[in-house]
Write a protein that holds these residues in place. Structure first.
Motif, PDB file in Angstrom:
ATOM      1  N   GLU A  81       0.827  -1.218   0.000  1.00 30.60           N
ATOM      2  CA  GLU A  81       0.000   0.000   0.000  1.00 30.60           C
ATOM      3  C   GLU A  81       0.855   1.260   0.000  1.00 30.60           C
ATOM      4  O   GLU A  81       0.391   2.341  -0.347  1.00 30.60           O
ATOM      5  N   LYS A  82       2.142   1.116   0.334  1.00 31.27           N
ATOM      6  CA  LYS A  82       3.019   2.296   0.318  1.00 31.27           C
ATOM      7  C   LYS A  82       3.364   2.725  -1.099  1.00 31.27           C
ATOM      8  O   LYS A  82       3.801   3.846  -1.330  1.00 31.27           O
ATOM      9  N   PHE A  83       3.215   1.831  -2.033  1.00 30.38           N
ATOM     10  CA  PHE A  83       3.745   2.102  -3.367  1.00 30.38           C
ATOM     11  C   PHE A  83       2.683   2.108  -4.444  1.00 30.38           C
ATOM     12  O   PHE A  83       2.832   2.772  -5.458  1.00 30.38           O
ATOM     13  N   TYR A  84       1.630   1.336  -4.244  1.00 31.31           N
ATOM     14  CA  TYR A  84       0.619   1.215  -5.286  1.00 31.31           C
ATOM     15  C   TYR A  84      -0.663   1.943  -4.868  1.00 31.31           C
ATOM     16  O   TYR A  84      -0.977   2.025  -3.679  1.00 31.31           O
ATOM     17  N   PRO A  85      -1.434   2.414  -5.853  1.00 33.17           N
ATOM     18  CA  PRO A  85      -2.707   3.072  -5.498  1.00 33.17           C
ATOM     19  C   PRO A  85      -3.735   2.031  -5.053  1.00 33.17           C
ATOM     20  O   PRO A  85      -3.553   0.836  -5.240  1.00 33.17           O
ATOM     21  N   LEU A  86      -4.784   2.512  -4.451  1.00 30.59           N
ATOM     22  CA  LEU A  86      -5.859   1.605  -4.056  1.00 30.59           C
ATOM     23  C   LEU A  86      -6.904   1.545  -5.158  1.00 30.59           C
ATOM     24  O   LEU A  86      -7.168   2.540  -5.826  1.00 30.59           O
ATOM     25  N   LYS A  87      -7.458   0.368  -5.320  1.00 29.99           N
ATOM     26  CA  LYS A  87      -8.539   0.234  -6.302  1.00 29.99           C
ATOM     27  C   LYS A  87      -9.827   0.757  -5.692  1.00 29.99           C
ATOM     28  O   LYS A  87      -9.885   1.093  -4.507  1.00 29.99           O
ATOM     29  N   ALA A  88     -10.840   0.746  -6.528  1.00 32.04           N
ATOM     30  CA  ALA A  88     -12.124   1.273  -6.061  1.00 32.04           C
ATOM     31  C   ALA A  88     -12.635   0.494  -4.858  1.00 32.04           C
ATOM     32  O   ALA A  88     -13.239   1.050  -3.944  1.00 32.04           O
ATOM     33  N   ASP A  89     -12.333  -0.831  -4.800  1.00 31.47           N
ATOM     34  CA  ASP A  89     -12.855  -1.633  -3.689  1.00 31.47           C
ATOM     35  C   ASP A  89     -11.941  -1.589  -2.469  1.00 31.47           C
ATOM     36  O   ASP A  89     -12.138  -2.339  -1.520  1.00 31.47           O
ATOM     37  N   GLY A  90     -10.921  -0.732  -2.507  1.00 34.14           N
ATOM     38  CA  GLY A  90     -10.073  -0.579  -1.330  1.00 34.14           C
ATOM     39  C   GLY A  90      -8.872  -1.493  -1.298  1.00 34.14           C
ATOM     40  O   GLY A  90      -7.993  -1.353  -0.444  1.00 34.14           O
ATOM     41  N   THR A  91      -8.792  -2.449  -2.229  1.00 31.54           N
ATOM     42  CA  THR A  91      -7.609  -3.316  -2.229  1.00 31.54           C
ATOM     43  C   THR A  91      -6.488  -2.626  -2.989  1.00 31.54           C
ATOM     44  O   THR A  91      -6.715  -1.721  -3.795  1.00 31.54           O
ATOM     45  N   VAL A  92      -5.261  -3.102  -2.731  1.00 36.04           N
ATOM     46  CA  VAL A  92      -4.099  -2.494  -3.357  1.00 36.04           C
ATOM     47  C   VAL A  92      -4.020  -2.938  -4.818  1.00 36.04           C
ATOM     48  O   VAL A  92      -4.152  -4.123  -5.127  1.00 36.04           O
ATOM     49  N   ASP A  93      -3.833  -1.960  -5.704  1.00 34.48           N
ATOM     50  CA  ASP A  93      -3.698  -2.277  -7.128  1.00 34.48           C
ATOM     51  C   ASP A  93      -2.231  -2.593  -7.410  1.00 34.48           C
ATOM     52  O   ASP A  93      -1.496  -1.828  -8.038  1.00 34.48           O
ATOM     53  N   LYS A  94      -1.831  -3.822  -6.942  1.00 36.46           N
ATOM     54  CA  LYS A  94      -0.417  -4.168  -7.048  1.00 36.46           C
ATOM     55  C   LYS A  94      -0.034  -4.362  -8.511  1.00 36.46           C
ATOM     56  O   LYS A  94      -0.837  -4.854  -9.313  1.00 36.46           O
ATOM     57  N   PHE A  95       1.193  -4.025  -8.836  1.00 35.49           N
ATOM     58  CA  PHE A  95       1.721  -4.168 -10.191  1.00 35.49           C
ATOM     59  C   PHE A  95       0.826  -3.430 -11.187  1.00 35.49           C
ATOM     60  O   PHE A  95       0.464  -3.939 -12.252  1.00 35.49           O
ATOM     61  N   ASP A  96       0.455  -2.207 -10.818  1.00 35.69           N
ATOM     62  CA  ASP A  96      -0.509  -1.467 -11.631  1.00 35.69           C
ATOM     63  C   ASP A  96       0.088  -1.019 -12.955  1.00 35.69           C
ATOM     64  O   ASP A  96      -0.642  -0.529 -13.813  1.00 35.69           O
ATOM     65  N   ASP A  97       1.402  -1.147 -13.145  1.00 35.74           N
ATOM     66  CA  ASP A  97       1.969  -0.728 -14.423  1.00 35.74           C
ATOM     67  C   ASP A  97       2.038  -1.884 -15.411  1.00 35.74           C
ATOM     68  O   ASP A  97       2.735  -1.812 -16.418  1.00 35.74           O
TER      69      ASP A  97
END
Lengths: 438, 179, 397
Positions: free
Chosen positions: C334-350
Motif C-alpha cells: 500500500e506504500k507504493f501502489y494506489p488503491l482500487k475502487a474496492d479498497g484493495t491495493v492495485d499491485k503491479f498497476d503498471d
C-alpha cells in the motif's frame, strides 16, 4: 701398352671375383673338399630345421594354456614371457596402454535425485624411451559426454617424463600427481573401498590432485620413500564467494590443473613414506605455496599436510588418515567479499578410520566388506572480519560408510555401500558401482 | 646373516650399464648357493598332463618351457635357481627364486625393477616372507604374504610367479624330469 | 612591406586554422586535465556527442541527457526528458547512464535461456553504434526528420572538415554512409574515452587495497552481498573477476520488478497504455515472448547514487525510496501502489493483469508475503545506501 696398377677398390673386387670363380668352377679344391663343404652345409641346415621345430613347439605349447595372469594390455611386453629368459632386461622402447573406469549409481534419501553416471573413463599411456626414461600420460573423460551443453569434462590428468638417475633417485617433470594421502596417487576404483572416493580425500585433499613442476623421488633400502619438488599451486583469485563450490571443497574450488595456470607463485611439496615392514605403510605429506600470484591486493598462502597409516595383516586392510589445510591472510582476502555466502576459510581438516576384511575368496573372486568412519569440516574456522560480518564455522560432517568390494578378477570390482551423514541427512544414500583398472 | 655382506657387495658392484638392474642372474644364483661350484642349466618341457596337474593345483602354467639352474658342488645337487619375469603394472620385473632340496624357498632376489612405485619389494623384509614356503603354502597376497601399499599389482604378480615356480619345481622333481 | 603583412596575416590565419581543426579536442572539450589521446574517429565522436546543432531544436545533444558531469546521466530530476523540435515532447522512459557499456554485448539468450545483453532498456540495439543512431531520429528526442537531415546539419558543423578528412572528402554526398560514420564515431568515443569506464570509485580503490571502507560502508556491502538479506549481488555482481577485472554491478540481464506506474509520465495518463519493456520492442521481434513482458534491463549501479530518478520509469526519486520499494513491495504494497475502487491495493498497476505473473516474486529480497518482515530494516537500507555511494567515480582519498 703401359700396364696400370688396379686401384684398391678394384683390387678387392678382383679378389672377390677370383674367389667366386674358384668356388664356382672348383679349379683348385678336390672333390673331397667339396663333399666336406656340402656335408657341413647339410648339417647346418639340419640344425636350423631342428631349431625351427623347437620354436614351433614352444609356440604351440605356450599358446595352449592361455595366461590371463599377465595384464591383458601390453602386447609388446608380453612376447618375451613365453621363453624362459636369461637375465637380459628388456631395454627396447615400449608403449603400454592402461586404463580405468568407474560407473556409479547413487540413490539418496530423496529418491527423485537418484543418478547413474559414467563417473570416469580414463586412458593411460606409458611410453618408455630407453632403459632410464619413460613418459606417463593419462586422459580422463568425466560423466560420459563432454560438450558445451553437457556436464562432462575431458582432462589431462598426468603428463610427465620420468628419468631414473640412479637406482635410488628418479626425477619427474611435467604434470604429475601430488604425493599426499593414500588415495591421490592410487585412485583407481580397484584401489579403494566404497563406490565413491572418501570425503576427506576429495573435500580436504582434492583428489585427483595434480600439479606441474619437477619432482625428485627416492626409494631407499630401509623402506623409506621420499618425494619432494616444486610445482604450480592454487589460485585464490578463482574463489567464487557466490557459489557453494568452496564449501564443498575449498582446494577443489581453486585448483588449476595446469590449465592456463597462474604460475607466478610456485609451491613446494614433500612426502615421506615408510614401508620397511611388509604390509605396513606410515607416511605424511606437506604442500605449501602462495596462491595470489600478485593479482590481488591481499596476498595469501595455501598450506596442506597429512599423516596416514595403512596396515594389512593377513586378510585385514586397516587405514587411518588425518589432513589439515590452512589459508593465510583470509581476513584481508575476504574483506571485499563480505556478506557473500561462501567466504574463504582460514582452516579446514578431516580424518578417517577404515577397516576391510577379505571375507571370502574362491579362485579369483574375493569379497571384502568394509566400514569407514570419517569426519571432515571444509570451513573449520574463519578469520575475524568484525562483529556481524564474520561467518560462523561450518558444522563438522560425519559420514559412516558400510559396504563391500567384490573382486570379480584382479582388475575388476563391483561395489556396494550405504552412507549415513550426521549433518546433511538428505545425503544418506545407497551406492552401487562397477570399476576396472588395468 | 652372512647373506647381507654379499648382498651389499653385489649392490655396490656395478652390475650393468642400466640403472634399474640390480643383479644379474649369475650374481643372484651365487648369492643363493655360495657353496656351489657349477650351475648346470636344465631345460624342462612340461607336457599337457603336467600343465593340467598344475592347473588343478590352482597354478596357471603360463609356459611349458622352463630353464632351471641346478646348483651343484662336487657333483652333488645343492638346490635349484629359476629366473623369471612378470609384468608389474607396466614394466617387466625380473626375479630369481632359489629352492632347496627340501622343496622350500631359500631366497628370492629381484634382478630388475622399473616401475615408478613399489620398489619396496626389493627390501629384504618383503622377500624374506617367502623363505621356507613350499608348494603346499598358499603363497597369496592378503593371506600369508603381506602386500605393499601402492604396489599391489607388482606384489601380486611376483607372488604368483614364485608360487608357479615352486609348483613347477616340485612337480618336475616328483616325476623325475628334474633330478 | 605589403608582402610582409600579407605573409604575416597568412601565417596567423594558418595558425588559427590549424588550431581550429587540429585533433586532440581543442574545440568544445571539457577541461578534464587527464585528457587522453583519442583516435581521430573518437575525437570526432566526442564533438558529435556534444553538438546540439544536430537536433531539430538546435538545443539538444547526446550530452544533454547523458551529461558527462552527472555520470553521463540526466542532470535533472525529471522522470522522462523533454525532446522534440520544441523540447516539449516528454519521453516514455528515464534516460540511463551510458557508462560501463563497453562491456555489454548484443542481445542473446544464454545457455539457460536467460535474456542477456542488448542496448536500451529493452535491449533492441545490438551495439553502441546502433543505439547512438536512434535518439537522432526519434521525434520525441532529437527529432531529425531523416538521416539526410542529420547529415545535412553535420555538414555545417564546425568540425565538418575534420569529418571529411577522416571519412573521405565526398562523405556528405552519401548521406547513409555519413550517418553510419557519425554513429560509428560516437561508438568509438564511448569505447575509447576512459571517462566511460573510469573505475575511480572508492570501492575500486578498496578492491585495489588502496582504501578502507568505513564500518557502515562495510555493513552495507555485507547486506548487498548477503543472499538472504539484500541479495543485490544476485543481479548486480560486486566481486572482482579471477582475471582481475573490477565488477560492473550489472550482469546485463533483465528483471521484472513490478515497479508502480508513474503518473509523472504523461503517456501514462492513457490507462490503456502500458510500457511492456522487453517483449514490446518496436520491431516486434520479441512479441512472442509473453513471459518477458514487463522485464527491463538491469542497469549498472556504478554512480547510481548520483542519479535523481530510479527504474525505467523514474517512479522513485531517491535511493531510499527505491531500496525501500525492493524490500517492502510485498510486505507493505500500500506504500507504493494506489488503491482500487474496492479498497484493495492495485499491485503491479503498471502491468496488465495477464502479465502480473511475470513479476519476479521468487528472488530475495522481493520474495516476501504480506505480513512478513522486510529483508532489510530501515537502518540496513541506510547502510546499503552508504555503500552505494562508494560506487561513485572520481574518488580521491
Amino acid at each position: 701398352m703401359r700396364r696400370r696398377h688396379p686401384l684398391p677398390a678394384l683390387r678387392a673386387t678382383a679378389a672377390a671375383a677370383a674367389l667366386l670363380a674358384a668356388n664356382a668352377f672348383a679349379q683348385t679344391p678336390t672333390e673331397a673338399e667339396l663333399a666336406r663343404k656340402l656335408d657341413a652345409l647339410a648339417a647346418e641346415l639340419a640344425n636350423v630345421k631342428a631349431q625351427l621345430q623347437q620354436l614351433q613347439q614352444q609356440k604351440a605349447a605356450a599358446g595352449a594354456p592361455a595366461s590371463p595372469a599377465a595384464p591383458a594390455a601390453p602386447a609388446t611386453s608380453a612376447a618375451p614371457v613365453a621363453a624362459a629368459p636369461v637375465a637380459a632386461p628388456p631395454a627396447e622402447p615400449a608403449t603400454v596402454f592402461s586404463g580405468y573406469g568407474e560407473l556409479n549409481y547413487n540413490r539418496p534419501k530423496a529418491s527423485e535425485n537418484t543418478q547413474a553416471d559414467v563417473r570416469r573413463f580414463v586412458l593411460g599411456l606409458q611410453h618408455r624411451f630407453d632403459a632410464k626414461t619413460k613418459m606417463v600420460g593419462e586422459i580422463e573423460v568425466e560423466h560420459a559426454v563432454s560438450s558445451a551443453d553437457d556436464p562432462g569434462e575431458v582432462e589431462i590428468e598426468q603428463a610427465y617424463v620420468e628419468h631414473q638417475l640412479n637406482p635410488t633417485w628418479a626425477v619427474r617433470g611435467g604434470l604429475f600427481l601430488v604425493p599426499m594421502g593414500l588415495l591421490n596417487e592410487n585412485h583407481e576404483p580397484t584401489a579403494y573401498y566404497g563406490v565413491e572416493r572418501n570425503f576427506v580425500e576429495t573435500a580436504i585433499i582434492p583428489s585427483t590432485w595434480r600439479e606441474g613442476g619437477v619432482q625428485l623421488a627416492g626409494s631407499f633400502d630401509n623402506g623409506l620413500a621420499l618425494q619432494a619438488g616444486i610445482s604450480t599451486g592454487f589460485d585464490l583469485t578463482k574463489w567464487d564467494a557466490t557459489s557453494t563450490e568452496g564449501l564443498e571443497s575449498p582446494l577443489g574450488a581453486i585448483h588449476q590443473e595446469l590449465s592456463l595456470a597462474k604460475a607466478r607463485d610456485l609451491s613446494v611439496f614433500g612426502a615421506l613414506n615408510w614401508r620397511g615392514i611388509p604390509g605396513l605403510q606410515l607416511g605424511g605429506g606437506l604442500f605449501a605455496g602462495g596462491a595470489t600470484h600478485g593479482q590481488s591486493a591481499a596476498r595469501g598462502r595455501v598450506t596442506l599436510w597429512d599423516l596416514h597409516a595403512r596396515w594389512t595383516p593377513g586378510r585385514w586392510d586397516l587405514a587411518a588418515l588425518y589432513s589439515r589445510g590452512s589459508i593465510s591472510n583470509t581476513a584481508a582476502l575476504n574483506a571485499t567479499l563480505i556478506g557473500n555466502p561462501t567466504l574463504i576459510p582460514k582452516s579446514f581438516d578431516g580424518a578417517y578410520l577404515q577397516a576391510a576384511y577379505k571375507l571370502w575368496t574362491h579362485e579369483d573372486y574375493a569379497l571384502s566388506p568394509f566400514v569407514r568412519l570419517e569426519r571432515f569440516n571444509t570451513a573449520k574456522s574463519y578469520a575475524d572480519l568484525g562483529t556481524g560480518l564474520t561467518p560462523s564455522p561450518a558444522a563438522t560432517e560425519r559420514v559412516l560408510t558400510v559396504g563391500a568390494n567384490f573382486q570379480l578378477t584382479p582388475g575388476v570390482v563391483v561395489k556396494a555401500d550405504v552412507q549415513r551423514f550426521r549433518e546433511n541427512k538428505d545425503n544418506n544414500r545407497l551406492d552401487l558401482g562397477l570399476g576396472w583398472s588395468f | 646373516m652372512r647373506l647381507w655382506p654379499a648382498a651389499a657387495v653385489a649392490a655396490i658392484a656395478p652390475a650393468s650399464a642400466f640403472a634399474v638392474d640390480y643383479l644379474s642372474a649369475e650374481q643372484a644364483a651365487r648369492l643363493m648357493f655360495p657353496d656351489a661350484d657349477t650351475f648346470a642349466p636344465r631345460e624342462l618341457a612340461l607336457d599337457a598332463d603336467q600343465l593340467r596337474a598344475l592347473e588343478a593345483q590352482g597354478v596357471r602354467g603360463r609356459s611349458a618351457r622352463w630353464t632351471v639352474r641346478v646348483a651343484q658342488h662336487a657333483g652333488a645337487t645343492l638346490g635349484f635357481v629359476v629366473v623369471d619375469e612378470v609384468i608389474g603394472k607396466f614394466e617387466l620385473i625380473t626375479y630369481a627364486v632359489g629352492i632347496g632340496l627340501d622343496g622350500a624357498v631359500r631366497q628370492v632376489e629381484i634382478l630388475s625393477y622399473r616401475e615408478s612405485h613399489g620398489h619396496e619389494i626389493r627390501l629384504p623384509g618383503w622377500r624374506r616372507q617367502f623363505v621356507g614356503k613350499t608348494a603346499q603354502s598358499p603363497l597369496r597376497i592378503g593371506d600369508d604374504i603381506a602386500n605393499i601399499s601402492g604396489a599391489t599389482l607388482s606384489c601380486t604378480h611376483v607372488t604368483e610367479g614364485i608360487r608357479r615356480i615352486v609348483a613347477v619345481v616340485a612337480l618336475t622333481r616328483r616325476n623325475g624330469a628334474l633330478a | 612591406m605589403q608582402d610582409r603583412w600579407l605573409s604575416g596575416a597568412a601565417a596567423l590565419m594558418a595558425a588559427v586554422a590549424l588550431a581550429a581543426c587540429g585533433g586532440g579536442g581543442t574545440a568544445g572539450s571539457s577541461a578534464a586535465p587527464t585528457e587522453q589521446a583519442l583516435s581521430a574517429q573518437a575525437s570526432l565522436g566526442e564533438k558529435i556527442f556534444r553538438d546540439t546543432s544536430l537536433s531539430a531544436s538546435g538545443r539538444m545533444a547526446c550530452a544533454s541527457c547523458h551529461d558527462p558531469d552527472s555520470a553521463h546521466a540526466p542532470p535533472n530530476a525529471l522522470a522522462v526528458q523533454l525532446g522534440g523540435a520544441l523540447l516539449d515532447q516528454p519521453g516514455v522512459r528515464s534516460a540511463p547512464s551510458i557508462r560501463y557499456l563497453a562491456f555489454n554485448t548484443g542481445f542473446f539468450f544464454d545457455t539457460e535461456g536467460t535474456p542477456t545483453g542488448g542496448f536500451f532498456w529493452d535491449g533492441r540495439a545490438a551495439s553502441l553504434q546502433q543505439q547512438a543512431g536512434d535518439p537522432l531520429l526519434n521525434p520525441i528526442e532529437m527529432a531529425n526528420t531523416s538521416k539526410a537531415d542529420v547529415v545535412d546539419k553535420l555538414s555545417r558543423a564546425t568540425y565538418a572538415d575534420e569529418f571529411k578528412q577522416v571519412f573521405g572528402a565526398d562523405i556528405f554526398s552519401r548521406p547513409d554512409d555519413a550517418f553510419d560514420r557519425l554513429t560509428l564515431a560516437l561508438q568509438m568515443y564511448q569505447l575509447e574515452d576512459v571517462e566511460f569506464r573510469a573505475f575511480t570509485s572508492k570501492y575500486d580503490a578498496f578492491l585495489r587495497g588502496q582504501a578502507a571502507l568505513s564500518a557502515q560502508e562495510q555493513r552495507g556491502l555485507a547486506l548487498f552481498n548477503n543472499p538472504v538479506k539484500g541479495n543485490c549481488a544476485g543481479c548486480h555482481p560486486s566481486a572482482k573477476g579471477s582475471d582481475g577485472s573490477h565488477p560492473l554491478f550489472t550482469d546485463f540481464t533483465y528483471d521484472n520488478l513490478g515497479v508502480p506506474r508513474n503518473p509523472a509520465i504523461p503517456a501514462n495518463a492513457d490507462s490503456a497504455y502500458y510500457d511492456l519493456g522487453l517483449c514490446a520492442r518496436p520491431d516486434g521481434s520479441m512479441a512472442s515472448f509473453k513471459d518477458l513482458c514487463g522485464a527491463f534491463k538491469v542497469p549498472s549501479l556504478r554512480n547510481v547514487a548520483q542519479r535523481k530518478v530510479f527504474f525505467h520509469n523514474g517512479r522513485f526519486t531517491s535511493l531510499k525510496d527505491a531500496l525501500t520499494f525492493y524490500v517492502q513491495r510485498d510486505t507493505n504494497p500500500e506504500k507504493f501502489y494506489p488503491l482500487k475502487a474496492d479498497g484493495t491495493v492495485d499491485k503491479f498497476d503498471d502491468l496488465p493483469a495477464i502479465y502480473h505473473a511475470n513479476v519476479n516474486t521468487v528472488e530475495v529480497p522481493y520474495n516476501r508475503k504480506l505480513g512478513d518482515a522486510p529483508a532489510l530494516t530501515d537502518a540496513e537500507v541506510d547502510d546499503v545506501i552508504v555503500f552505494l555511494q562508494t560506487l561513485n567515480d572520481g574518488y580521491t582519498p
